[in-house]
Every structure is written in structure tokens, then in C-alpha cells.
Design a protein around this motif. Structure first.
Motif, short mmCIF file in Angstrom:
data_model
loop_
_atom_site.label_atom_id
_atom_site.label_comp_id
_atom_site.label_asym_id
_atom_site.label_seq_id
_atom_site.Cartn_x
_atom_site.Cartn_y
_atom_site.Cartn_z
N MET A 1 2.50 7.43 -12.92
CA MET A 1 2.53 6.82 -11.63
C MET A 1 1.75 5.59 -12.00
O MET A 1 2.19 4.37 -11.43
CB MET A 1 1.87 7.61 -10.81
N VAL B 1 -3.22 8.96 -2.35
CA VAL B 1 -2.33 10.24 -2.89
C VAL B 1 -3.77 10.99 -3.37
O VAL B 1 -3.78 12.28 -2.90
CB VAL B 1 -1.58 10.09 -3.86
N PHE C 1 4.47 17.10 -7.27
CA PHE C 1 4.07 15.63 -7.08
C PHE C 1 5.25 14.91 -8.21
O PHE C 1 5.66 13.86 -7.83
CB PHE C 1 2.71 15.55 -7.91
N PHE D 1 7.93 12.02 -7.10
CA PHE D 1 7.70 10.81 -7.68
C PHE D 1 8.89 10.53 -8.52
O PHE D 1 9.57 9.21 -8.22
CB PHE D 1 6.43 10.89 -8.72
N CYS E 1 7.57 18.10 -1.43
CA CYS E 1 6.19 17.84 -1.11
C CYS E 1 5.73 18.89 0.02
O CYS E 1 4.50 19.40 0.15
CB CYS E 1 6.13 16.27 -0.31
N VAL F 1 3.22 8.06 -2.07
CA VAL F 1 3.97 8.15 -3.38
C VAL F 1 4.82 6.80 -3.42
O VAL F 1 4.93 6.34 -4.47
CB VAL F 1 4.65 9.61 -3.85
#
Length: 445
Positions: free
Chosen positions: A1, A26, A52, A56, A225, A440
Motif C-alpha cells: 500500500m 488505517v 485488508f 485494497f 471490510c 484505504v
């Protein structure tokens, strides 16, 4: 990320420091959830990590890859055109929408699309299409996130149908769900919106392909999520009867044919429209009354609005200072965070309809362009508008607690006490799910 955040050139939707701000958000919001977990020792970190990564990757594909942008641009155009078909029925009932003096009102511009969509979904249910889509989506969640079949089905259905209605897909299992599964099912309902109200929020956030793809991304990201954040707050310590299986039971009462399905869907749509209209009328009126009382109380002690002296002190102004850190964590520029926090507070205290409508009134020009879209008036930058579209995209508000507990309590009367005990936690967790999805996305935009 971090590599994506730093490797993407700065643009009007985000700079490298702003993206790193979202990544920090986050981490902070996840740490808050862990701190309030009921059983930190049993948090399933594998489920958390996969959750996650899934959101993402969804955000990266939808918002940044050319293929994803093209696909969701096509889908957004398709959705806009599809929901616009409700104008045919509207014109028959009220006359031409072009000359109708009420064409830009909520009742005329939003409710017909909701009614049409619910009737359409009833037809898709009748032919088995919705069950197929939900089962496949849930199968992926079970295999990747190690969640139970029942809670995965509810999570997968939540972006398509309303809160509570998604639980009807696993109605026979509600009575036997573990407390963790009940919590997860409620969080899924709170963390996203239903497809039936998507058209309203598209209109409120600009009514263009960008706003549509943003809301679609938020809805899809909410599936992993919501499961992830729920398992942080309420880890599973019991044995689920649907662990490792994905089944959507047949409806107890089968529709006779397509016309029967459509007519029953229309009837449900009418009930939904009346519920939405009545709830908005009552809640907004009560909120306005409470705001007037707050303004009067501050006026009595000679305290005026310190942001805008022409306006009285309001509830959303006071709450904005509580929600300001969350707006910063999402990745909204600091200069816009305090005002953005007002909309986020309104969404939780009142509902997302009012929050989106207030955002539209504040951030967009009053009149739509020739293609029906709205142009930003410069009050907020594009990054703030898109992140707010994410952050407001969920049913997590105080009023929804009553809706969910009523529906689930009717399905499983013996679990009413559990539902009442879990409701507030599930609502707040659902709000965090929406905010983490927004953060995100903020790390990518």
C-alpha cells in the motif's frame, strides 16, 4: 500500500503526504478497534490481513487500473441508464418529467427509481440470479477469510439489498447463529448501502461516472471490510453450524411467475418508499427541533456560532470536533476536515440521506448541467468530495439500530436480548468499516 501511495504521481485527488495520511489513519482506526475488542487474544489475524488485502485490491482495480476504470465507467453508465427507466412510469403517472415543476425534488427524482429497482430485484430473485451471485461471492469470502457460510452470505448480499433484508437469505440459521455471527451480520448491514438507494447518493455526489464508480467501490469494499472489523471487535469463540458451508435456502413462499414477482416487489417498494419518506420527514424534523433548542440554549448564554456568526450554534457544529480526528484519519485535507466532520456527524446522528443532501448543497452548484451531472462549486477539492462519498456510504446511524433489531428480532424472537446487547457495538463497528474503506481508497487516490 505504501509503495502505491508513494509511487503514484500527485494529482487533484491526492498527493503523497495525503496518501500517507490515509495509511496512518488505517493504522490508527484499526488500533482503536483492537483496543476495544472483546477478546484480543482470539482476534483472527489471518482474517484481518486478508480483509485488508481484498479491499485494497478492489480499490486498486476499480480506482486506478485502466481496465477497472473502463469496466466501472461502463457499469456506471449502465446503472444510470437502467435506473433512468423509471422515468417512463413516472411520466405516465405525473406527466413529462421535463416540464414537471417537482422534477428535482426527492420524491420525484429518487423514490421512483427505488420502487423500480426493488421490483426488478424481485424478478432476479425469482429466476435465481441473485441467489447465484450471492452464493459465489460468499463462497469466496468463506475460502479466503475463513468466515462462516451464514455471515458470509449476509455480507455478500448487503450491497445489493437493504439492511435486515440480507439476513432473510439465511433466515433458517439466524436462530442458531453464534453471538459473533449475529454481530457480523449486523455490521454488514450497517457498513454499506442498499442498491435501491444508490441512485439517490449518485445524484447527491455529482451524478457522473466518477461518483458512481466511487460508490460502487465503497459497496464492494464493504464486504470484506465488514467481516474483518467485526471479527476484530467480536472474535469467534463458539462453534458455528455453517462453518465452511455456503447455502442460500429456498424462499418459504415461491412467487407464481414473473408478473407475481414484479407485483410483490412493487408492493415492497411502495412500503420501502413510505418508510424512507416517513423516516426522513420525522427524523429531519426532530433533528431541526433539537438544533433549534441547542441554538436557543447557546444564545441564552450569549455564545454565538464561532465559525459563522450569521448561523446559530448547531449539533453538527459541536459534533464536528469529535469527528474531526476521524476525517483526518480518512485522509481528508486538514483544511477541509472540520467541515467534513459535520457531514460525518450528521450521517451517524441523523442518516446518510441527510448527510449526502447537505454535502450536495454545500459542495455543488445548484443547477445540473445538460447531461444531468452537477459541477463542484469549489468549496471542497475533488479528493475531499470523493473521500466523503466513501465515508458517508453506509447505514450506520442511530435510527438504523431500530430497523435492524426489529427485522432480526422478528426473524429470531429468541435472540432479541442478544440483538439488543450487540446493536450499538455493531452500529459503531459498521461506521468504522465505512471509514476504513474510505481511508484505504484515500491511500490510492
Amino acid at each position: 500500500m505504501i509503495g502505491v501511495a508513494c509511487g503514484t504521481p500527485a494529482s487533484e485527488t491526492g498527493t503523497i503526504p495525503q496518501r500517507l495520511q490515509s495509511i496512518g489513519g488505517v493504522i490508527v482506526m484499526t488500533a482503536i478497534l483492537v483496543a476495544f475488542s472483546r477478546d484480543r487474544k482470539n482476534i483472527p489475524w489471518g482474517t484481518v490481513v486478508v480483509g485488508f488485502w481484498l479491499q485494497f485490491l478492489m480499490a486498486l482495480f476499480i480506482l486506478k487500473t485502466q481496465l477497472g476504470v473502463d469496466i466501472f465507467y461502463f457499469i456506471s453508465q449502465l446503472i444510470t441508464t437502467f435506473l433512468g427507466e423509471s422515468n417512463a412510469g413516472l411520466e405516465f403517472v405525473l406527466g413529462s418529467t421535463v416540464t414537471n415543476p417537482f422534477k428535482d425534488t426527492f420524491v420525484v427524482s429518487v423514490l421512483p427509481a427505488i420502487l423500480f429497482f426493488v421490483a426488478f430485484i424481485s424478478i432476479i430473485y425469482y429466476i435465481g440470479g441473485m441467489q447465484y451471485v450471492v452464493e459465489k461471492f460468499a463462497w469466496v469470502m468463506v475460502r479466503l477469510m475463513n468466515t462462516s457460510g451464514a455471515e458470509s452470505v449476509v455480507a455478500a448480499a448487503s450491497p445489493f439489498v437493504g439492511q435486515g433484508e440480507s439476513a432473510l437469505l439465511v433466515k433458517p440459521f439466524i436462530e442458531f447463529m453464534t453471538r459473533s455471527e449475529l454481530h457480523s451480520a449486523m455490521v454488514s448491514g450497517f457498513s454499506t448501502i442498499a442498491g435501491s438507494v444508490l441512485i439517490a447518493y449518485i445524484n447527491y455526489t455529482g451524478n457522473n461516472p466518477t461518483s458512481t464508480s466511487t460508490l460502487l467501490a465503497s459497496c464492494l469494499m464493504s464486504v470484506p471490510c465488514s467481516l474483518m472489523v467485526s471479527k476484530i471487535i467480536y472474535p469467534e469463540v463458539e462453534e458455528s453450524i455453517t462453518k465452511g458451508t455456503v447455502t442460500v435456502p429456498e424462499a418459504e413462499e415461491k412467487d407464481a411467475n414473473l408478473l407475481d414477482a414484479a407485483s410483490k416487489g412493487a408492493a415492497i417498494g411502495v412500503q420501502l418508499c413510505l418508510l424512507i419518506t416517513g423516516s426522513l420527514l420525522a427524523i429531519i424534523s426532530l433533528y431541526a427541533c433539537a438544533n433549534d433548542l441547542v441554538g436557543w440554549a447557546f444564545n441564552m448564554i450569549s455564545v454565538s456560532n464561532w465559525i459563522d456568526a450569521s448561523q446559530p450554534v448547531s449539533i453538527q457544529l459541536l459534533l464536528s470536533y469529535i469527528f474531526w480526528p476521524i476525517a483526518v484519519c480518512v485522509g481528508i485535507p486538514v483544511g477541509d476536515a472540520r467541515k467534513s466532520a459535520e457531514f460525518m456527524a450528521t450521517k451517524v446522528v441523523v442518516n446518510e440521506f441527510v448527510a449526502y443532501a447537505n454535502l450536495h448543497d454545500y459542495a455543488f452548484l445548484a443547477n445540473a448541467t445538460a447531461d444531468g451531472s452537477y459541477v463542484s462549486n469549489g468549496a471542497f477539492g475533488l479528493r475531499t468530495i470523493r473521500l466523503l462519498a466513501f465515508a458517508l456510504c453506509g447505514f450506520a446511524n442511530i435510527g438504523s439500530i431500530g430497523i435492524q433489531t426489529s427485522i432480526l428480532g422478528h426473524i429470531a424472537p429468541s435472540r432479541k436480548r442478544d440483538l439488543a446487547e450487540l446493536a450499538l457495538s455493531a452500529m459503531l463497528t459498521g461506521a468504522f468499516s465505512t471509514w476504513i474503506s474510505a481511508a484505504v481508497a484515500g491511500a490510492i487516490l
